[in-house]
Design a protein around this motif. Structure first.
Motif, PDB file in Angstrom:
ATOM      1  N   GLU A 100      -5.223  -3.018 -10.280  1.00 17.55           N
ATOM      2  CA  GLU A 100      -3.831  -3.418 -10.046  1.00 17.55           C
ATOM      3  C   GLU A 100      -3.301  -2.751  -8.772  1.00 17.55           C
ATOM      4  OE1 GLU A 100      -2.298  -3.959 -14.663  1.00 17.55           O
ATOM      5  OE2 GLU A 100      -1.927  -2.066 -13.620  1.00 17.55           O
ATOM      6  N   ILE A 101      -3.883  -1.619  -8.438  1.00 13.66           N
ATOM      7  CA  ILE A 101      -3.503  -0.884  -7.229  1.00 13.66           C
ATOM      8  C   ILE A 101      -4.171  -1.575  -6.046  1.00 13.66           C
ATOM      9  CG2 ILE A 101      -3.573   1.356  -6.068  1.00 13.66           C
ATOM     10  CD1 ILE A 101      -4.036   2.562  -8.957  1.00 13.66           C
ATOM     11  N   THR A 102      -3.445  -1.716  -4.957  1.00 24.10           N
ATOM     12  CA  THR A 102      -4.025  -2.393  -3.792  1.00 24.10           C
ATOM     13  C   THR A 102      -5.283  -1.668  -3.322  1.00 24.10           C
ATOM     14  OG1 THR A 102      -2.745  -1.144  -2.165  1.00 24.10           O
ATOM     15  CG2 THR A 102      -1.751  -3.193  -3.006  1.00 24.10           C
ATOM     16  N   TYR A 103      -6.184  -2.429  -2.757  1.00 21.69           N
ATOM     17  CA  TYR A 103      -7.473  -1.889  -2.316  1.00 21.69           C
ATOM     18  C   TYR A 103      -7.288  -0.758  -1.302  1.00 21.69           C
ATOM     19  CZ  TYR A 103     -12.259  -1.746  -0.577  1.00 21.69           C
ATOM     20  OH  TYR A 103     -13.518  -1.344  -0.210  1.00 21.69           O
ATOM     21  N   LEU A 104      -6.460  -0.995  -0.272  1.00 18.47           N
ATOM     22  CA  LEU A 104      -6.292   0.037   0.750  1.00 18.47           C
ATOM     23  C   LEU A 104      -5.606   1.288   0.197  1.00 18.47           C
ATOM     24  CD1 LEU A 104      -5.476  -1.860   4.064  1.00 18.47           C
ATOM     25  CD2 LEU A 104      -7.640  -0.874   3.298  1.00 18.47           C
ATOM     26  N   ALA A 105      -4.725   1.131  -0.778  1.00 17.47           N
ATOM     27  CA  ALA A 105      -4.101   2.300  -1.393  1.00 17.47           C
ATOM     28  C   ALA A 105      -5.148   3.109  -2.161  1.00 17.47           C
ATOM     29  CB  ALA A 105      -2.952   1.893  -2.309  1.00 17.47           C
ATOM     30  N   ARG A 106      -6.101   2.415  -2.786  1.00 18.19           N
ATOM     31  CA  ARG A 106      -7.183   3.117  -3.489  1.00 18.19           C
ATOM     32  C   ARG A 106      -8.097   3.833  -2.495  1.00 18.19           C
ATOM     33  NH1 ARG A 106     -10.103  -1.137  -6.521  1.00 18.19           N
ATOM     34  NH2 ARG A 106      -8.779  -2.649  -5.477  1.00 18.19           N
ATOM     35  N   VAL A 107      -8.403   3.164  -1.380  1.00 15.30           N
ATOM     36  CA  VAL A 107      -9.222   3.802  -0.342  1.00 15.30           C
ATOM     37  C   VAL A 107      -8.487   5.024   0.200  1.00 15.30           C
ATOM     38  CG1 VAL A 107     -10.195   3.515   1.983  1.00 15.30           C
ATOM     39  CG2 VAL A 107     -10.450   1.681   0.286  1.00 15.30           C
TER      40      VAL A 107
ATOM     41  N   ASP B  84       0.830  -1.202   0.000  1.00 20.74           N
ATOM     42  CA  ASP B  84       0.000   0.000   0.000  1.00 20.74           C
ATOM     43  C   ASP B  84       0.869   1.259   0.000  1.00 20.74           C
ATOM     44  OD1 ASP B  84      -2.402  -1.592   0.265  1.00 20.74           O
ATOM     45  OD2 ASP B  84      -1.849  -1.857   2.366  1.00 20.74           O
ATOM     46  N   ILE B  85       1.951   1.217   0.787  1.00 17.69           N
ATOM     47  CA  ILE B  85       2.889   2.343   0.807  1.00 17.69           C
ATOM     48  C   ILE B  85       3.521   2.515  -0.578  1.00 17.69           C
ATOM     49  CG2 ILE B  85       5.130   3.123   1.707  1.00 17.69           C
ATOM     50  CD1 ILE B  85       4.279   1.876   4.418  1.00 17.69           C
ATOM     51  N   LEU B  86       3.897   1.398  -1.198  1.00 18.33           N
ATOM     52  CA  LEU B  86       4.521   1.445  -2.519  1.00 18.33           C
ATOM     53  C   LEU B  86       3.622   2.111  -3.552  1.00 18.33           C
ATOM     54  CD1 LEU B  86       6.873   0.615  -4.395  1.00 18.33           C
ATOM     55  CD2 LEU B  86       5.654  -1.541  -4.761  1.00 18.33           C
ATOM     56  N   CYS B  87       2.338   1.825  -3.506  1.00 12.62           N
ATOM     57  CA  CYS B  87       1.470   2.328  -4.588  1.00 12.62           C
ATOM     58  C   CYS B  87       0.492   3.413  -4.141  1.00 12.62           C
ATOM     59  CB  CYS B  87       0.776   1.173  -5.298  1.00 12.62           C
ATOM     60  SG  CYS B  87      -0.262   0.134  -4.310  1.00 12.62           S
ATOM     61  N   HIS B  88       0.790   4.122  -3.053  1.00 16.00           N
ATOM     62  CA  HIS B  88      -0.158   5.154  -2.619  1.00 16.00           C
ATOM     63  C   HIS B  88      -0.182   6.383  -3.528  1.00 16.00           C
ATOM     64  CE1 HIS B  88       3.304   7.023  -0.445  1.00 16.00           C
ATOM     65  NE2 HIS B  88       2.596   8.134  -0.518  1.00 16.00           N
ATOM     66  N   HIS B  89       0.752   6.487  -4.473  1.00 21.06           N
ATOM     67  CA  HIS B  89       0.711   7.577  -5.457  1.00 21.06           C
ATOM     68  C   HIS B  89       0.378   7.065  -6.859  1.00 21.06           C
ATOM     69  CE1 HIS B  89       1.718  11.167  -3.237  1.00 21.06           C
ATOM     70  NE2 HIS B  89       2.676  10.517  -2.606  1.00 21.06           N
TER      71      HIS B  89
ATOM     72  N   ALA C  10      -6.284   6.854  -1.308  1.00 25.10           N
ATOM     73  CA  ALA C  10      -6.248   7.911  -2.320  1.00 25.10           C
ATOM     74  C   ALA C  10      -7.547   8.716  -2.303  1.00 25.10           C
ATOM     75  CB  ALA C  10      -6.014   7.305  -3.711  1.00 25.10           C
ATOM     76  N   VAL C  11      -8.669   8.051  -2.125  1.00 23.15           N
ATOM     77  CA  VAL C  11      -9.960   8.756  -2.050  1.00 23.15           C
ATOM     78  C   VAL C  11      -9.986   9.660  -0.831  1.00 23.15           C
ATOM     79  CG1 VAL C  11     -12.440   8.435  -1.687  1.00 23.15           C
ATOM     80  CG2 VAL C  11     -11.235   7.008  -3.351  1.00 23.15           C
ATOM     81  N   LEU C  12      -9.568   9.113   0.318  1.00 26.31           N
ATOM     82  CA  LEU C  12      -9.537   9.898   1.553  1.00 26.31           C
ATOM     83  C   LEU C  12      -8.616  11.103   1.420  1.00 26.31           C
ATOM     84  CD1 LEU C  12      -9.313   6.996   4.167  1.00 26.31           C
ATOM     85  CD2 LEU C  12     -11.276   8.507   3.807  1.00 26.31           C
ATOM     86  N   ASP C  13      -7.432  10.868   0.877  1.00 26.84           N
ATOM     87  CA  ASP C  13      -6.434  11.922   0.739  1.00 26.84           C
ATOM     88  C   ASP C  13      -6.930  13.020  -0.189  1.00 26.84           C
ATOM     89  OD1 ASP C  13      -3.861  12.981   1.429  1.00 26.84           O
ATOM     90  OD2 ASP C  13      -3.107  12.308  -0.516  1.00 26.84           O
ATOM     91  N   ALA C  14      -7.488  12.626  -1.331  1.00 30.45           N
ATOM     92  CA  ALA C  14      -8.006  13.609  -2.285  1.00 30.45           C
ATOM     93  C   ALA C  14      -9.142  14.420  -1.654  1.00 30.45           C
ATOM     94  CB  ALA C  14      -8.492  12.921  -3.551  1.00 30.45           C
ATOM     95  N   TYR C  15     -10.001  13.762  -0.920  1.00 31.43           N
ATOM     96  CA  TYR C  15     -11.129  14.443  -0.278  1.00 31.43           C
ATOM     97  C   TYR C  15     -10.641  15.488   0.716  1.00 31.43           C
ATOM     98  CZ  TYR C  15     -15.498  15.200   2.215  1.00 31.43           C
ATOM     99  OH  TYR C  15     -16.580  15.773   2.791  1.00 31.43           O
ATOM    100  N   THR C  16      -9.665  15.120   1.551  1.00 28.50           N
ATOM    101  CA  THR C  16      -9.188  16.076   2.557  1.00 28.50           C
ATOM    102  C   THR C  16      -8.452  17.243   1.923  1.00 28.50           C
ATOM    103  OG1 THR C  16      -7.143  14.839   2.964  1.00 28.50           O
ATOM    104  CG2 THR C  16      -9.020  14.372   4.412  1.00 28.50           C
ATOM    105  N   VAL C  17      -7.759  16.990   0.826  1.00 29.43           N
ATOM    106  CA  VAL C  17      -7.029  18.068   0.147  1.00 29.43           C
ATOM    107  C   VAL C  17      -8.012  19.050  -0.496  1.00 29.43           C
ATOM    108  CG1 VAL C  17      -5.477  18.591  -1.773  1.00 29.43           C
ATOM    109  CG2 VAL C  17      -4.926  16.745  -0.198  1.00 29.43           C
TER     110      VAL C  17
END
Length: 176
Positions: A159-166, A138-143, A168-175
């Motif tokens: 292909e992106i891990t599920y938690l990394a996708r989750v 998840d750390i590897l593919c968080h970007h 990304a949604v959280l991060d984008a929302y807070t930004v």
């Protein structure tokens, strides 16, 4: 502890702090479970310290993760891993020279490539600690981006891990 020395009085103090910190990290990773757990707590504290905006961002992410995790029906383990990911996703930034991280003007192409390596370095740190191995991918593919335009490898979609996708949604929302 970590140590860095120089016989050159003109040496950049920040570079020595970075060398000492990296030495400390290597020593801690070589010790047993108690030290690994202590190391994890130290990493979390380092990530939460520093800029107040970073701490606020992490706290917002964690609060949203609780709510979204319930709606997505994440397991207790997934919820725990998501919270670890929130705090430690940028842990690879510890390997980036302070001069690059603090630079006020635009980064050069080489500096940007160096910063993008933080995902790989974060993955390597997490892989070296049994208790963090569950979030290393998840750390590897968080970007990475769903459209394949992210980094470090251009993964797309599932292909992106599920938690990394989750994340990304959280991060984008807070930004936003």
């Amino acid at each position: 502890y970590g140590i860095s020395t120089s016989y050159n009085q003109m040496a950049d103090l920040r570079e020595h702090v970075t060398k000492a910190r990296n030495g400390m990290l290597r020593k801690i990773m070589l010790n047993g479970k108690t030290m690994r757990l202590s190391f994890i707590e130290t990493l979390k504290k380092m990530e939460m310290d520093g800029r107040n905006s970073r701490k606020v961002h992490i706290e917002q992410l964690q609060q949203l993760a609780d709510e979204l995790g319930k709606r997505l029906q994440l397991s207790e383990m997934q919820q725990k891993e998501l919270k670890q990911l929130i705090v430690l996703h940028d842990i690879g930034m510890l390997s980036i020279p302070e001069a690059v991280l603090q630079k006020q003007e635009c980064l050069t192409a080489d500096e940007w490539e160096l910063v993008k390596l933080h995902t790989v370095r974060g993955y390597q740190i997490a892989e070296g600690i049994k208790e963090l191995a569950g979030i290393s991918e998840d750390i590897l593919c968080h970007h990475e981006r769903y459209d394949g335009k992210g980094y470090p490898t251009g993964l797309h979609g599932e292909e992106i891990t599920y938690l990394a996708r989750v994340f990304a949604v959280l991060d984008a929302y807070t930004v936003m």
